[in-house]
Design a protein around this motif. Structure first.
Motif, PDB file in Angstrom:
ATOM      1  N   ALA A 132       0.816  -1.228  -0.017  1.00 46.97           N
ATOM      2  CA  ALA A 132      -0.041  -0.054  -0.088  1.00 46.97           C
ATOM      3  C   ALA A 132       0.756   1.355  -0.054  1.00 46.97           C
ATOM      4  O   ALA A 132       0.222   2.522  -0.264  1.00 46.97           O
ATOM      5  CB  ALA A 132      -0.994   0.085   1.392  1.00 46.97           C
ATOM      6  N   THR A 173      -4.472   3.966  -1.792  1.00 47.34           N
ATOM      7  CA  THR A 173      -5.470   5.056  -1.422  1.00 47.34           C
ATOM      8  C   THR A 173      -5.305   5.954  -0.331  1.00 47.34           C
ATOM      9  O   THR A 173      -5.973   6.890  -0.177  1.00 47.34           O
ATOM     10  CB  THR A 173      -6.898   3.972  -0.907  1.00 47.34           C
ATOM     11  N   GLY A 174      -4.038   5.608   0.238  1.00 52.52           N
ATOM     12  CA  GLY A 174      -3.664   6.595   1.479  1.00 52.52           C
ATOM     13  C   GLY A 174      -4.225   6.061   2.806  1.00 52.52           C
ATOM     14  O   GLY A 174      -3.827   6.802   3.628  1.00 52.52           O
ATOM     15  N   ASP A 175      -4.963   5.076   2.965  1.00 54.57           N
ATOM     16  CA  ASP A 175      -5.321   4.570   4.196  1.00 54.57           C
ATOM     17  C   ASP A 175      -5.035   3.329   4.479  1.00 54.57           C
ATOM     18  O   ASP A 175      -5.828   2.505   5.273  1.00 54.57           O
ATOM     19  CB  ASP A 175      -7.063   4.980   4.288  1.00 54.57           C
ATOM     20  N   GLY A 176      -3.946   2.945   3.807  1.00 51.42           N
ATOM     21  CA  GLY A 176      -3.321   1.423   3.993  1.00 51.42           C
ATOM     22  C   GLY A 176      -3.912   0.475   2.969  1.00 51.42           C
ATOM     23  O   GLY A 176      -3.437  -0.509   3.309  1.00 51.42           O
ATOM     24  N   THR A 177      -4.628   0.808   2.099  1.00 50.80           N
ATOM     25  CA  THR A 177      -5.126  -0.080   1.230  1.00 50.80           C
ATOM     26  C   THR A 177      -4.988   0.227  -0.342  1.00 50.80           C
ATOM     27  O   THR A 177      -4.340   1.482  -0.461  1.00 50.80           O
ATOM     28  CB  THR A 177      -6.559  -0.342   1.372  1.00 50.80           C
ATOM     29  N   THR A 179      -6.497   0.202  -4.365  1.00 54.96           N
ATOM     30  CA  THR A 179      -7.362  -0.128  -5.353  1.00 54.96           C
ATOM     31  C   THR A 179      -7.038  -0.588  -6.655  1.00 54.96           C
ATOM     32  O   THR A 179      -6.098  -0.338  -7.259  1.00 54.96           O
ATOM     33  CB  THR A 179      -8.243   1.087  -5.923  1.00 54.96           C
TER      34      THR A 179
END
Length: 328
Positions: A132, A173-177, A179
């Motif tokens: 990520a 995504t910037g939140d640890g995940t 796409t």
């Protein structure tokens, strides 16, 4: 003689359907030129050897005890580098699992840093964080790894979706995940390197002299499913076909996966891969196409299950001059 082969199934819940935004080929290359993506590459195609001592929990240091790139895999790696150079894809960080096959695949993109995080099974929170992480502005990251890392950390990818020498492209995504943005199959590498190529890179059916390039599959549910079906079929690999059957075909209680795989193996052994030569009819939920193998002409009809399910409802093949006992 004309022989009909059918596959029918009953509705089940969708699993692993490709997201509608997924990019492929030139469109994906255009996106990558801007940077900001991570390309997770599964190592090149490998040799199967009785001397291999690898297990999910054990990574031998000796090359002879590891599964290594085959001649096809070495050619695939060269093809990857050729495509990235052709499209001027900016690559910053290159990371790889420390096995020989992953190191040598990573060399197509730059000089890799080696990390067991891309080899450890089961994967960990450290694996997720590595996948990520965002690349520096204007560049892409390349992670060369193994199927389980991609399957466990890329939403929308299920076992069998990414074969050896193939890749999934994600955007952090910037939140640890991440796409899923797109994927690069063996057939895609070949088509990107040489747009006149016909059929999948893994097993290209011999083209007649003066043959025209394969027609593009329609951007419909039936077209997408037919393309994925043919990709799986043309690998000649029962593991890959099993994954397709389980993730993208409706279950049929009268025709188990093992029965379908037996038919697939028989058909591939007798006729080899198929190359699409024409599209006869196209509707959102059905597609009729013409194809050639090394010794037969085929008319194939693919029907998709009713929307929104993105699975194959049935496949009907009419094969001239042959007799077979079934079809996956």
């Amino acid at each position: 003689m004309l022989h009909l082969l059918t596959t029918l199934a009953v509705a089940v819940q969708v699993a692993g359907a490709a997201p509608p935004h997924e990019l492929r080929r030139e469109e994906l290359m255009t996106a990558l030129r801007s940077g900001g993506y991570t390309i997770l590459v599964r190592h090149g195609r490998t040799l199967k050897s009785a001397d291999v001592k690898e297990t999910p929990a054990y990574t031998p240091a000796a090359r002879a005890e590891q599964r290594n790139l085959s001649e096809d895999g070495v050619r695939d790696v060269a093809l990857m580098g050729r495509v990235f150079r052709k499209y001027a894809i900016p690559v910053g960080e290159v990371l790889a699992s420390p096995l020989y096959r992953t190191q040598e695949t990573a060399a197509a993109f730059g000089t890799p840093k080696l990390t067991m995080v891309l080899r450890t099974y089961p994967t960990t929170a450290e694996t997720q964080a590595l996948v990520a992480a965002a690349p520096p502005p204007g560049t892409n990251r390349v992670l060369v790894t193994h199927h389980f890392v991609i399957e466990q950390h890329v939403p929308g990818i299920v076992p069998g979706d990414i074969g050896e020498s193939e890749a999934a492209v994600v955007r952090p995504t910037g939140d640890g995940t991440v796409t899923l943005v797109g994927r690069i199959t063996l057939a895609d590498w070949q088509a990107l390197a040489d747009p006149s190529a016909v059929g999948p890179a893994a097993y290209s059916a011999p083209a007649a002299q003066g043959a025209q390039p394969a027609p593009a599959m329609p951007e419909t549910r039936a077209g997408r499913l037919a393309a994925r079906y043919i990709e799986a079929f043309n690998t000649g690999d029962t593991t890959r076909m099993r994954a397709f059957i389980e993730s993208s075909m409706l279950a049929n209680p009268e025709r188990s996966t093992d029965v379908r795989l037996k038919s697939f193996s028989q058909l591939f052994a007798e006729h080899g891969p198929m190359s699409v030569t024409g599209i006869t009819a196209s509707q959102p939920d059905s597609l009729v196409l013409e194809a050639r193998t090394r010794d037969a002409a085929i008319t194939m009809t693919v029907r998709a299950a009713p929307a929104p399910t993105e699975r194959v409802l049935s496949v009907l093949m009419a094969i001239k001059g042959t007799v077979n006992n079934g079809h996956p």
